[in-house]
Design a protein around this motif. Structure first.
Motif, PDB file in Angstrom:
ATOM      1  N   MET A   1       0.843  -1.196   0.000  1.00  0.00           N
ATOM      2  CA  MET A   1       0.000   0.000   0.000  1.00  0.00           C
ATOM      3  C   MET A   1       0.879   1.249   0.000  1.00  0.00           C
ATOM      4  O   MET A   1       1.722   1.415   0.871  1.00  0.00           O
ATOM      5  CB  MET A   1      -0.846  -0.041   1.260  1.00  0.00           C
ATOM      6  N   LYS A   2       0.670   2.103  -0.972  1.00  0.00           N
ATOM      7  CA  LYS A   2       1.538   3.270  -1.081  1.00  0.00           C
ATOM      8  C   LYS A   2       1.086   4.386  -0.153  1.00  0.00           C
ATOM      9  O   LYS A   2      -0.100   4.553   0.118  1.00  0.00           O
ATOM     10  CB  LYS A   2       1.549   3.772  -2.524  1.00  0.00           C
ATOM     11  N   ILE A  17     -10.082  14.822  -1.935  1.00  0.00           N
ATOM     12  CA  ILE A  17      -9.020  13.932  -2.426  1.00  0.00           C
ATOM     13  C   ILE A  17      -8.863  12.748  -1.480  1.00  0.00           C
ATOM     14  O   ILE A  17      -8.740  11.599  -1.902  1.00  0.00           O
ATOM     15  CB  ILE A  17      -7.680  14.694  -2.567  1.00  0.00           C
ATOM     16  N   ALA A  18      -8.897  13.039  -0.194  1.00  0.00           N
ATOM     17  CA  ALA A  18      -8.701  11.973   0.784  1.00  0.00           C
ATOM     18  C   ALA A  18      -9.780  10.911   0.665  1.00  0.00           C
ATOM     19  O   ALA A  18      -9.492   9.718   0.671  1.00  0.00           O
ATOM     20  CB  ALA A  18      -8.696  12.561   2.193  1.00  0.00           C
ATOM     21  N   GLN A  23     -10.182   5.275  -0.867  1.00  0.00           N
ATOM     22  CA  GLN A  23     -10.841   4.100  -1.454  1.00  0.00           C
ATOM     23  C   GLN A  23      -9.978   3.483  -2.543  1.00  0.00           C
ATOM     24  O   GLN A  23     -10.200   2.361  -2.951  1.00  0.00           O
ATOM     25  CB  GLN A  23     -12.180   4.519  -2.077  1.00  0.00           C
ATOM     26  N   HIS A  24      -9.014   4.259  -3.038  1.00  0.00           N
ATOM     27  CA  HIS A  24      -8.192   3.808  -4.155  1.00  0.00           C
ATOM     28  C   HIS A  24      -7.030   2.945  -3.677  1.00  0.00           C
ATOM     29  O   HIS A  24      -6.161   2.572  -4.440  1.00  0.00           O
ATOM     30  CB  HIS A  24      -7.671   5.044  -4.897  1.00  0.00           C
ATOM     31  N   ALA A 108     -13.668  10.205 -10.388  1.00  0.00           N
ATOM     32  CA  ALA A 108     -13.182   9.282 -11.421  1.00  0.00           C
ATOM     33  C   ALA A 108     -11.939   9.843 -12.090  1.00  0.00           C
ATOM     34  O   ALA A 108     -10.970   9.120 -12.338  1.00  0.00           O
ATOM     35  CB  ALA A 108     -14.278   9.046 -12.451  1.00  0.00           C
ATOM     36  N   GLU A 109     -11.937  11.147 -12.346  1.00  0.00           N
ATOM     37  CA  GLU A 109     -10.773  11.760 -12.991  1.00  0.00           C
ATOM     38  C   GLU A 109      -9.540  11.652 -12.093  1.00  0.00           C
ATOM     39  O   GLU A 109      -8.446  11.322 -12.549  1.00  0.00           O
ATOM     40  CB  GLU A 109     -11.053  13.229 -13.315  1.00  0.00           C
ATOM     41  N   LEU A 110      -9.757  11.903 -10.796  1.00  0.00           N
ATOM     42  CA  LEU A 110      -8.651  11.834  -9.845  1.00  0.00           C
ATOM     43  C   LEU A 110      -8.104  10.411  -9.772  1.00  0.00           C
ATOM     44  O   LEU A 110      -6.894  10.171  -9.812  1.00  0.00           O
ATOM     45  CB  LEU A 110      -9.130  12.285  -8.462  1.00  0.00           C
TER      46      LEU A 110
END
Lengths: 124, 699
Positions: A1-2, A17-18, A23-24, A108-110
């Motif tokens: 996990m980065k 963003i967070a 979730q990403h 989605a773009e992020l």
């Protein structure tokens, strides 16, 4: 996990963003409200991925990118900023960021941009 | 296997190797045969000398005989005879078995055995003849004396042997010449053969090469024809750009028309752009192209920074007329293996598209107006909205403070501070999806961008900032009041509100009869059964403006209930409800003179799914937005104009005019409305209307 650090002077953008990147599959290790904070946090948390706003008080994003890259040339930096001045954004990329995402953005773009940013870092 | 792949050069390498082997073979053979011929020449010489020696020995033997008869010593002749004998003997032996002898110059040379059967036969005969004579000569020795008889015998023998040896050595010479000639013939054959093979090899190479050359020429020709066709036909401007900004040798024909200049091949791209764009754009373009040549930069993540994605150019057409065109340049990396060698540049004239977009945007903006603002506001989480409005307000006041501040301080710092605030607020507005505010902030930011980095900024330069700031204050206020109004409507859309206290009804007011008959009429048209129960005060106790309002509100609620809420009698039976839908209306007077209205039906309640669909159908929300919007806000949609869950319109419903009117009435009076509903069970509206100013005046 980065490990991820978010640098943005807007609380709303930081939480957006967070929420999206948590979730990403990124582990959020720092939320910075200005360049100086970002640099401090970077030194202690050593994130591998950074999203960076360009217009911030105390220390602007470009200077912050320069200093962060000097500390760790392998860090992946995504500039997340409003596209009012393309020249400034290009300057940020010349300082060592690898990608740019225009504000406002959708989740989605992020997500796509982060995917692209990390694409070859796993085997490169 | 060789450690490297010869690939397409395999044939040529093999051919050359063959050629070298052939050459070397011929060379070696040539050398061997030539040296054989040299040896044969030596043999021929020596055979000639043997003849000479044989004659000399015969002559010396005769001289010895003459001296011996005269009894004169003949040491000199004897010595000469011995020398000739020795040379002849060693040469003969060498011919037969190989060995050393003396050369003509008196030095020792080695010769090989003559390797030929015929020659050896001749030499065998010669030895048979020579051996007895040789014995005699040796017996004579070199004393220089002999009896006349012995000398005569030697002389006779020498005469005989000489004749034989002369013939045999002659034969040997002939045979050696024959051998030498044979070898010369072989040598010629080898040379001719070698040259022939080399020529054949060369021809094969040549043929092979020509065939390949023709084949690759054909492929190149075909590829070039295809490329030419593409470049001639495509409507896009296409060309390759190298890292020194030079356009490639080829480009599509359309490019000239798009850029407005012919003669583009191998020209400097930036030089061509220079007259069309500002210096800043040109500099940015240079840096952008440089970035694209850096492999660590993500191509897909910098596309939005392309400074030539939208280039406005003005062209003069003589007579003072100018036209504006819009060009778009796109850049894609061209890689060879992993190296970025070129950028493929596409150029398009997007004038038509841009003009259409501009028209569309203008139309949209006109159409959007108030509704757009409301939709935008509705989608923002109320607490985010509240925080943002507060921050924006503080920010604008801060900017205003900076502008008013006459105490000096660096102008540059002031501009930067204002810029940062503006930028952050613009970003926040964008993040919340509030384009109504993001746009004016963006305009302010643009103005500030122009001031940043300028060395001499005068007070007058701040004028546009002030103007824009004023516009922002106004816009913020508009949004703020819209938020307040929505807040009143949205209020707390909650679970079921507490049931109102039931007061004993006074005699039912006159208006209740009207409501009942109104409900019946609609119910008949919609094939429903309803029952209206009223409890509460006589409406006439309310101020006239509130009476009218309550009446209007109740009728809209009635229509809504019968059409959307109350199920058909059959359906109600199935659900275990009485066939007639029950509508309970309750009105009470507030202490301040205002009115509270409760309106409840026991129908099917609000369907979130249907409302979502309706909002999408009416174009209020995209399907995506509708899916993510939370329940409370979906419920609030029933107060939006144009929203109806009915798919077909009739007299009573389906055009969506109804509850939006109720909301307008309530907000105009400064009231609030709450909704409670359980699907399948009930829907409950609670309206609270404050006392009205006219009322207060009248009181």
């Amino acid at each position: 996990m980065k490990k991820l650090m978010i640098a943005d002077d807007s609380n709303i953008v930081r939480s957006k963003i967070a929420r999206a990147l948590g979730q990403h599959g990124l582990h959020i290790v720092g939320l910075a409200a200005n360049g100086r904070e970002a640099l401090e946090l970077f030194k202690s948390a050593r994130p591998e991925v950074v999203t960076m706003d360009l217009t911030m008080p105390e220390m602007d994003g470009i200077e912050c990118i320069r200093k962060i890259r000097a500390l760790d040339p392998r860090v992946r930096i995504l500039v997340v900023s409003a596209l009012s001045d393309k020249a400034t954004a290009i300057q940020a990329l010349k300082e060592g960021a690898q990608g740019f995402l225009d504000k406002p953005f959708t989740e989605a773009e992020l997500s796509d941009a982060i995917g692209e940013l990390l694409e070859d870092s796993n085997h490169g | 296997m060789l450690g490297f792949d010869l690939g397409k050069y395999r044939t040529i390498v093999i051919s050359i190797a063959l050629f070298l082997v052939l050459d070397l073979g011929v060379l070696v053979l040539n050398f061997v045969i030539s040296s054989e011929i040299d040896k044969d020449a030596v043999n021929i010489n020596l055979a000639g000398r043997q003849r000479m020696l044989s004659q000399r020995m015969a002559k010396t033997a005769l001289q010895v005989e003459a001296r011996a008869v005269q009894s004169v010593p003949f040491e000199k002749e004897a010595e000469e005879l011995q020398a000739a004998h020795s040379t002849f003997d060693s040469t003969l032996n060498a011919f037969i078995a190989g060995g050393a002898t003396l050369s003509g110059a008196g030095s020792e040379i080695r010769i090989d055995r003559i390797d030929d059967a015929k020659a050896q036969a001749i030499l065998g005969e010669a030895r048979a003849l020579w051996t007895p004579f040789s014995t005699q000569v040796r017996a004579l020795g070199d004393k220089g004396t002999a009896t006349p008889e012995a000398a005569a015998t030697l002389a006779r023998q020498a005469e005989n042997v000489n004749l034989g040896l002369l013939k045999l050595m002659n034969d040997l010479t002939t045979r050696s010449e024959q051998l030498s000639s044979d070898k010369a013939t072989t040598l010629r054959l080898v040379q001719v053969g070698g040259i022939t093979l080399a020529t054949v090899n060369f021809l094969i190479i040549l043929f092979h090469f020509l065939r390949h050359l023709r084949e690759s020429d054909r492929l190149v020709e075909r590829a070039k024809r295809e490329t030419d066709n593409i470049l001639r036909t495509t409507q896009e401007g296409l060309f390759l750009l190298d890292d020194r900004f030079a356009i490639g040798s080829q480009h599509s024909r359309a490019l000239g028309g798009i850029i407005g200049t012919e003669q583009l091949a191998e020209q400097d791209f930036l030089g061509i752009l220079r007259p069309m764009v500002t210096q800043k754009t040109l500099d940015t373009t240079r840096e952008y192209i440089e970035l694209l040549f850096k492999p660590e930069i993500k191509e897909k993540l910098v596309g939005s920074l392309n400074p030539l994605s939208h280039v406005e150019i003005h062209q003069a057409h003589g007579a003072g007329e100018t036209s504006t065109r819009y060009l778009q340049f796109g850049f894609n990396r061209v890689r060879d293996e992993s190296r970025i060698t070129h950028l493929l540049v596409t150029a398009n004239d997007i004038t038509r598209r841009v003009k259409l977009e501009q028209e569309l945007k203008a139309t949209e903006e006109r159409a959007r107006g108030q509704m757009g603002m409301l939709v935008e506001i509705l989608q923002v989480d109320p607490s985010d909205m509240h925080r943002f409005l507060q921050a924006a307000n503080e920010g604008l006041h801060h900017i205003n403070g900076q502008l008013m501040d006459q105490s000096g301080g660096k102008t540059e710092q002031k501009i930067n501070a204002i810029y940062r605030i503006t930028h952050r607020l613009k970003g926040d507005a964008g993040a919340l999806g509030l384009s109504i505010l993001a746009e004016p902030f963006h305009e302010l930011e643009e103005v500030l961008s122009g001031l940043r980095g300028r060395s001499n900024v005068s007070g007058e330069d701040f004028l546009p900032v002030t103007v824009q700031l004023k516009a922002l204050f106004e816009q913020l206020e508009t949004v703020g009041s819209a938020v307040n109004r929505i807040g009143q409507v949205r209020g707390v859309v909650t679970v079921e509100p507490p049931r109102p206290r039931v007061e004993t009804a006074e005699t039912p007011p006159r208006v209740v009869g009207l409501w009942q008959s109104f409900a019946m009429q609609i119910a008949e048209r919609q094939q429903r059964k309803v029952e209206l129960i009223y409890s509460g005060i006589d409406l006439e106790r309310l101020a006239p403006v509130l009476q009218d309002s309550v009446n209007g509100i109740v009728t809209q609620f009635l229509r809504n209930s019968v059409v959307h809420g109350i199920e058909s009698p059959a359906e109600r039976r199935q659900r275990g409800k009485p066939e007639a839908g029950r509508i309970a209306v309750y009105v009470s007077q507030r202490d301040d003179g205002g009115a509270d209205l409760s309106f409840r039906d026991d129908g099917q309640g609000l369907s979130i799914a249907k409302l979502r669909d309706a909002a999408v159908r009416a174009g209020k929300l995209t399907a995506e937005e509708a899916a993510t919007l939370d329940q409370r806000r979906i419920v609030a949609l029933i107060f939006e104009p144009g929203i109806s869950t009915r798919e077909t319109a009739d007299e009573d419903a389906g055009r969506g005019a109804g509850l939006d009117v109720v909301k307008d009435m309530i907000t105009t009076l400064g009231g609030t409305v709450r909704i409670g509903s359980t699907p399948g069970e009930y829907c409950h509206f609670r309206v609270s209307l404050p006392a009205q100013p006219e009322q207060l005046l009248a009181a």
